[in-house]
Write a protein that holds these residues in place. Structure first.
Motif, short mmCIF file in Angstrom:
data_model
loop_
_atom_site.label_atom_id
_atom_site.label_comp_id
_atom_site.label_asym_id
_atom_site.label_seq_id
_atom_site.Cartn_x
_atom_site.Cartn_y
_atom_site.Cartn_z
N SER A 65 0.82 -1.22 0.00
CA SER A 65 0.00 0.00 0.00
C SER A 65 0.85 1.26 0.00
O SER A 65 0.54 2.23 -0.71
CB SER A 65 -0.95 -0.01 1.20
N THR A 80 -2.87 -8.03 0.73
CA THR A 80 -4.15 -7.33 0.68
C THR A 80 -3.86 -5.86 0.43
O THR A 80 -3.30 -5.18 1.29
CB THR A 80 -4.92 -7.50 2.00
N SER A 109 -5.16 -2.49 0.37
CA SER A 109 -6.32 -1.74 0.85
C SER A 109 -5.88 -0.34 1.28
O SER A 109 -4.81 -0.16 1.89
CB SER A 109 -6.96 -2.46 2.02
N PHE A 110 -6.73 0.65 0.95
CA PHE A 110 -6.42 2.03 1.32
C PHE A 110 -7.47 2.62 2.26
O PHE A 110 -7.50 3.81 2.50
CB PHE A 110 -6.30 2.90 0.06
N LYS A 111 -8.31 1.76 2.81
CA LYS A 111 -9.29 2.21 3.79
C LYS A 111 -8.57 2.58 5.08
O LYS A 111 -7.90 1.76 5.70
CB LYS A 111 -10.31 1.11 4.05
N GLY A 112 -8.68 3.84 5.47
CA GLY A 112 -7.99 4.33 6.66
C GLY A 112 -6.47 4.37 6.50
O GLY A 112 -5.73 4.38 7.48
N PHE A 113 -6.01 4.42 5.24
CA PHE A 113 -4.57 4.38 4.98
C PHE A 113 -3.86 5.62 5.51
O PHE A 113 -4.33 6.75 5.37
CB PHE A 113 -4.31 4.27 3.48
N ARG A 114 -2.72 5.39 6.13
CA ARG A 114 -1.81 6.48 6.53
C ARG A 114 -0.40 6.06 6.14
O ARG A 114 0.00 4.91 6.39
CB ARG A 114 -1.88 6.74 8.03
#
Length: 454
Positions: A100, A227, A229-234
């Motif tokens: 990510s 996986t 995923s960029f949901k809530g990515f920091r």
């Protein structure tokens, strides 16, 4: 962050016989890179039908395109090495973070190039030439390529995720789809829509965007080991630091090619603009030789990195030995073609009699260094796999800046253009010697302790 539970099944990079593994990992990438080389050449072939000035515009634009590819692929090397090593160590959560954060870095890089391209494209060409047709065509070409560069940055980032987990067949498909779209739309945009050089640029970015979209889909649907995923990515500073600890030397190493090309174009244009056209054509043609070797390397890096993490030195050494053998064989074949049929190769680009007079000896002289280059390229990838990207950087600096450019400049003082091309074999000889020294150092520092443990 807590690590995910270990997965019971060993990745194929730790168990499959090395020769079979290297072939399975590399051949799809090599094929896709050959297609990439094909569409680069097709671009120039179509553009050469417009005019020699149009061909020169694309040739002089090459350092900027190479710089974008350098940043994208250099970051990709860092992603690949960290992700593969994390999988080898069974640290799956860190592998996900590498994926990510790697894509995030690609998006940031695209934004930087878009801004630079919009502001400084014309200045870049004016520094090199005052021929109006070259400046106008080249400026428009580079602006399209940079402003729409998100395609190539995302495409290369997601392709490296597929390669790092051994899914090179999907990586091959994404690159081939992008290349085929480019090839199809090149003549349509250039000739049917009468867009000239700008049409070539739009065909290129359209293919890159298509490849990026397909690569994202493959990672979401087919890549089960990570996986994305960029949901809530920091952004993770530690992960980004680890990616760039290998990636920045790789970026600089690849970017050196842009500096070298820019500098050599300045030397060559002092003789004639046709010389820069010849050099541009050479760079397109040599990609058919070098791209398969780079594909071999892209297949080799995750194998070495994985087994480095898994502490399996025998598999690492066998991978490097086979890599050197295969790379040298490819280079020998390429050198033979350049030696035997340089006039045929130049003929694809509507070469004039004067261009043939300059180009035939140029291709023959430069291709002498192919025989040596395979060894150095494989060694550089080996160092990157071990996290010693600085060693690769030093080799590239010596070959392309510290030796090649000064040698080319000194030879240009003779007033004989044909002597300038000898700078390539001279620089490659120095590179091979240095690569051998560094290889012994890396073996002593990293491989020997693991062999003693075993």
């Amino acid at each position: 962050m807590q690590e995910r539970e270990q997965k019971p099944q060993e990745n194929k990079m730790g168990v499959l016989p090395i020769n079979k593994l290297l072939v399975n990992m590399s051949v799809p990438i090599m094929l896709s890179m050959l297609v990439q080389a094909l569409y680069n050449v097709v671009d120039s072939i179509f553009v050469s039908r417009v005019s020699e000035d149009a061909l020169n515009a694309v040739s002089l634009a090459f350092p900027v395109q190479n710089l974008m590819i350098a940043v994208a692929t250099g970051t990709g090397v860092g992603i690949n090495a960290l992700l593969s090593k994390s999988l080898g160590e069974k640290r799956f959560e860190r592998a996900n973070l590498a994926a990510s954060n790697g894509v995030f870095l690609g998006v940031c890089s695209a934004a930087v190039f878009a801004a630079l391209g919009a502001l400084f494209s014309r200045t870049f060409f004016l520094v090199q030439t005052d021929v109006a047709e070259i400046v106008e065509g080249g400026t428009a070409y580079i602006q399209v390529c940079t402003i729409c560069s998100f395609g190539i940055f995302i495409a290369i980032s997601v392709e490296r995720l597929l390669q790092a987990t051994g899914r090179t067949i999907y990586s091959m498909v994404t690159q081939m789809v992008g290349a085929v779209i480019n090839i199809i739309f090149d003549p349509i945009f250039i000739f049917v829509f009468d867009m000239g050089v700008v049409g070539a640029a739009w065909a290129t970015v359209l293919g890159q965007i298509a490849g990026a979209a397909l690569g994202v889909w493959f990672n979401a649907k087919k890549n089960t080991e990570i996986t994305l995923s960029f949901k809530g990515f920091r952004p993770d500073r530690d992960i980004i630091g680890r990616i760039y600890s290998v990636g920045i030397p790789s970026i600089i190493m690849a970017s050196i090619g842009s500096v070298m090309t820019f500098g050599l174009n300045k030397i060559l244009i002092g003789f004639t603009t046709t010389a820069t056209a010849v050099f541009g054509v050479y760079f397109k043609l040599q990609s058919f030789v070098f791209m398969p070797v780079f594909g071999l390397n892209n297949g080799m890096v995750p194998i070495v990195a994985y087994n480095f993490g898994a502490r399996k030195p025998d598999r690492m050494l066998k991978t490097v030995k086979l890599g050197i053998c295969y790379a040298t064989g490819i280079m020998l074949l390429g050198a033979a073609i350049f030696q035997l049929a340089p006039n045929v190769l130049l003929g694809f680009f509507e070469a004039s009699d004067y261009m043939l007079e300059i180009g035939v000896p140029a291709l023959r002289i430069i291709s002498f260094h192919f025989v040596l280059a395979g060894f150095g390229i494989v060694c550089s990838s080996f160092f990157q796999s071990l996290g010693h990207g600085v060693l690769s950087l030093i080799i590239s600096l010596v070959r392309q800046l510290i030796v090649l450019l000064p040698a080319a400049w000194l030879l240009s003082l003779t007033g004989r253009l044909e002597l300038v091309w000898w700078a390539f074999p001279v620089a490659e000889t120095c590179s091979v010697i240095l690569s051998a020294v560094f290889l012994m150092y890396a073996h002593r520092k990293e491989i020997k302790p693991m062999l003693e443990e075993a």
